[in-house]
Design an enzyme around this catalytic site. Structure first.
Site, PDB file in Angstrom:
ATOM      1  N   GLY A  46       0.838  -1.107   0.026  1.00 34.04           N
ATOM      2  CA  GLY A  46       0.103  -0.041   0.045  1.00 34.04           C
ATOM      3  C   GLY A  46       0.769   1.296  -0.008  1.00 34.04           C
ATOM      4  O   GLY A  46       1.972   1.221   0.459  1.00 34.04           O
ATOM      5  N   GLN A  51       3.050  10.005   1.375  1.00 31.94           N
ATOM      6  CA  GLN A  51       4.255   9.552   1.286  1.00 31.94           C
ATOM      7  C   GLN A  51       5.145   9.963   0.221  1.00 31.94           C
ATOM      8  O   GLN A  51       6.282   9.678   0.390  1.00 31.94           O
ATOM      9  CB  GLN A  51       4.090   7.936   1.512  1.00 31.94           C
ATOM     10  N   CYS A  92       6.318  -0.225   6.962  1.00 34.66           N
ATOM     11  CA  CYS A  92       5.870   0.871   6.178  1.00 34.66           C
ATOM     12  C   CYS A  92       6.937   1.304   5.360  1.00 34.66           C
ATOM     13  O   CYS A  92       8.240   1.095   5.746  1.00 34.66           O
ATOM     14  CB  CYS A  92       5.758   2.088   7.076  1.00 34.66           C
ATOM     15  N   LEU A  93       6.612   1.517   3.834  1.00 36.58           N
ATOM     16  CA  LEU A  93       7.739   2.033   2.999  1.00 36.58           C
ATOM     17  C   LEU A  93       8.453   3.447   3.541  1.00 36.58           C
ATOM     18  O   LEU A  93       9.623   3.629   3.134  1.00 36.58           O
ATOM     19  CB  LEU A  93       7.229   2.217   1.583  1.00 36.58           C
ATOM     20  N   HIS A 134      -4.048   1.709   7.765  1.00 41.15           N
ATOM     21  CA  HIS A 134      -2.733   2.261   8.028  1.00 41.15           C
ATOM     22  C   HIS A 134      -2.423   3.253   6.920  1.00 41.15           C
ATOM     23  O   HIS A 134      -1.934   4.247   6.974  1.00 41.15           O
ATOM     24  CB  HIS A 134      -1.705   1.043   7.681  1.00 41.15           C
ATOM     25  N   GLU A 135      -3.038   3.151   5.679  1.00 42.22           N
ATOM     26  CA  GLU A 135      -2.809   4.272   4.783  1.00 42.22           C
ATOM     27  C   GLU A 135      -3.629   5.393   4.816  1.00 42.22           C
ATOM     28  O   GLU A 135      -3.307   6.411   4.527  1.00 42.22           O
ATOM     29  CB  GLU A 135      -3.079   3.401   3.380  1.00 42.22           C
ATOM     30  N   HIS A 138      -1.985   7.452   7.010  1.00 41.68           N
ATOM     31  CA  HIS A 138      -0.988   8.112   6.513  1.00 41.68           C
ATOM     32  C   HIS A 138      -1.593   9.683   6.227  1.00 41.68           C
ATOM     33  O   HIS A 138      -0.999  10.952   6.165  1.00 41.68           O
ATOM     34  CB  HIS A 138      -0.424   7.860   5.193  1.00 41.68           C
TER      35      HIS A 138
HETATM   36 NI    NI Z   1       2.835   3.180   5.799  1.00 38.13          NI
END
Ligand code: NI
Length: 168
Positions: A46, A51, A92-93, A134-135, A138
């Site tokens: 995701g 991000q 997480c990226l 989670h997204e 963000h």
């Molecule tokens: Ni993330």
């Protein structure tokens, strides 16, 4: 299409609150396609526009094993959450190499628009429910490490800053 640069925690831009998308135009479709390409290339399950330093409410998710089921959520909103909660190990990226357990509602109902502006609703459980929460976090300027103890957050922050200083 382009692979975009992913902001890394503790970059303060990760804490900006994204604004709703108002125009479902070519620019939005280009953003969605760049987000997808960036997510697949990373690789991740995701990615939120926040991000990549675009502060608009857009996320892309693909939780399929074959990596061929892209899901796009524009202006997503959680409209129902289960009382049951579940602990899941998240990554997480924007926080590479860190995996920590986070407890969240087990199931959520999300209302969103697709890239052409059509509204839809989805009932999610398992990995998709985790990923959506989670997204969407963000987009609200929240990174998953903020659910951890202050001590752990401090350690992760120090580790990320150290990695940043070291030449690749
Ligand atoms: Ni993330």
């Amino acid at each position: 299409m382009a692979v975009l640069n992913i902001l890394r925690y503790p970059d303060p831009r990760l804490h900006r609150v994204a604004r709703p998308v108002e125009s479902f135009d070519d620019r939005l479709r280009a953003l969605v396609s760049d987000l997808a390409e960036t997510m697949y290339q990373a690789p991740g399950v995701g990615l939120a526009a926040t991000q990549v330093d675009v502060h608009e409410r857009v996320i892309v998710i693909d939780v399929s094993d074959a990596r061929d089921q892209l899901q796009v959520f524009v202006n997503p909103q959680i409209i129902e959450s289960s009382d049951d909660r579940k602990v899941y190990e998240e990554g997480c990226l924007s926080v590479p190499g860190i995996y920590e357990e986070v407890e969240r509602p087990d199931r959520v109902k999300v209302r969103a628009c697709d890239a052409s502006g059509a509204t839809f609703e989805i009932d999610a459980d398992g990995l998709l429910a985790v990923c959506l929460q989670h997204e969407i976090d963000h987009l609200d300027g929240r990174v998953f490490v903020q659910y951890l103890s202050r001590l752990k957050q401090g350690r992760i922050r120090a580790k990320m800053l150290k990695v940043e200083r070291e030449p690749a």
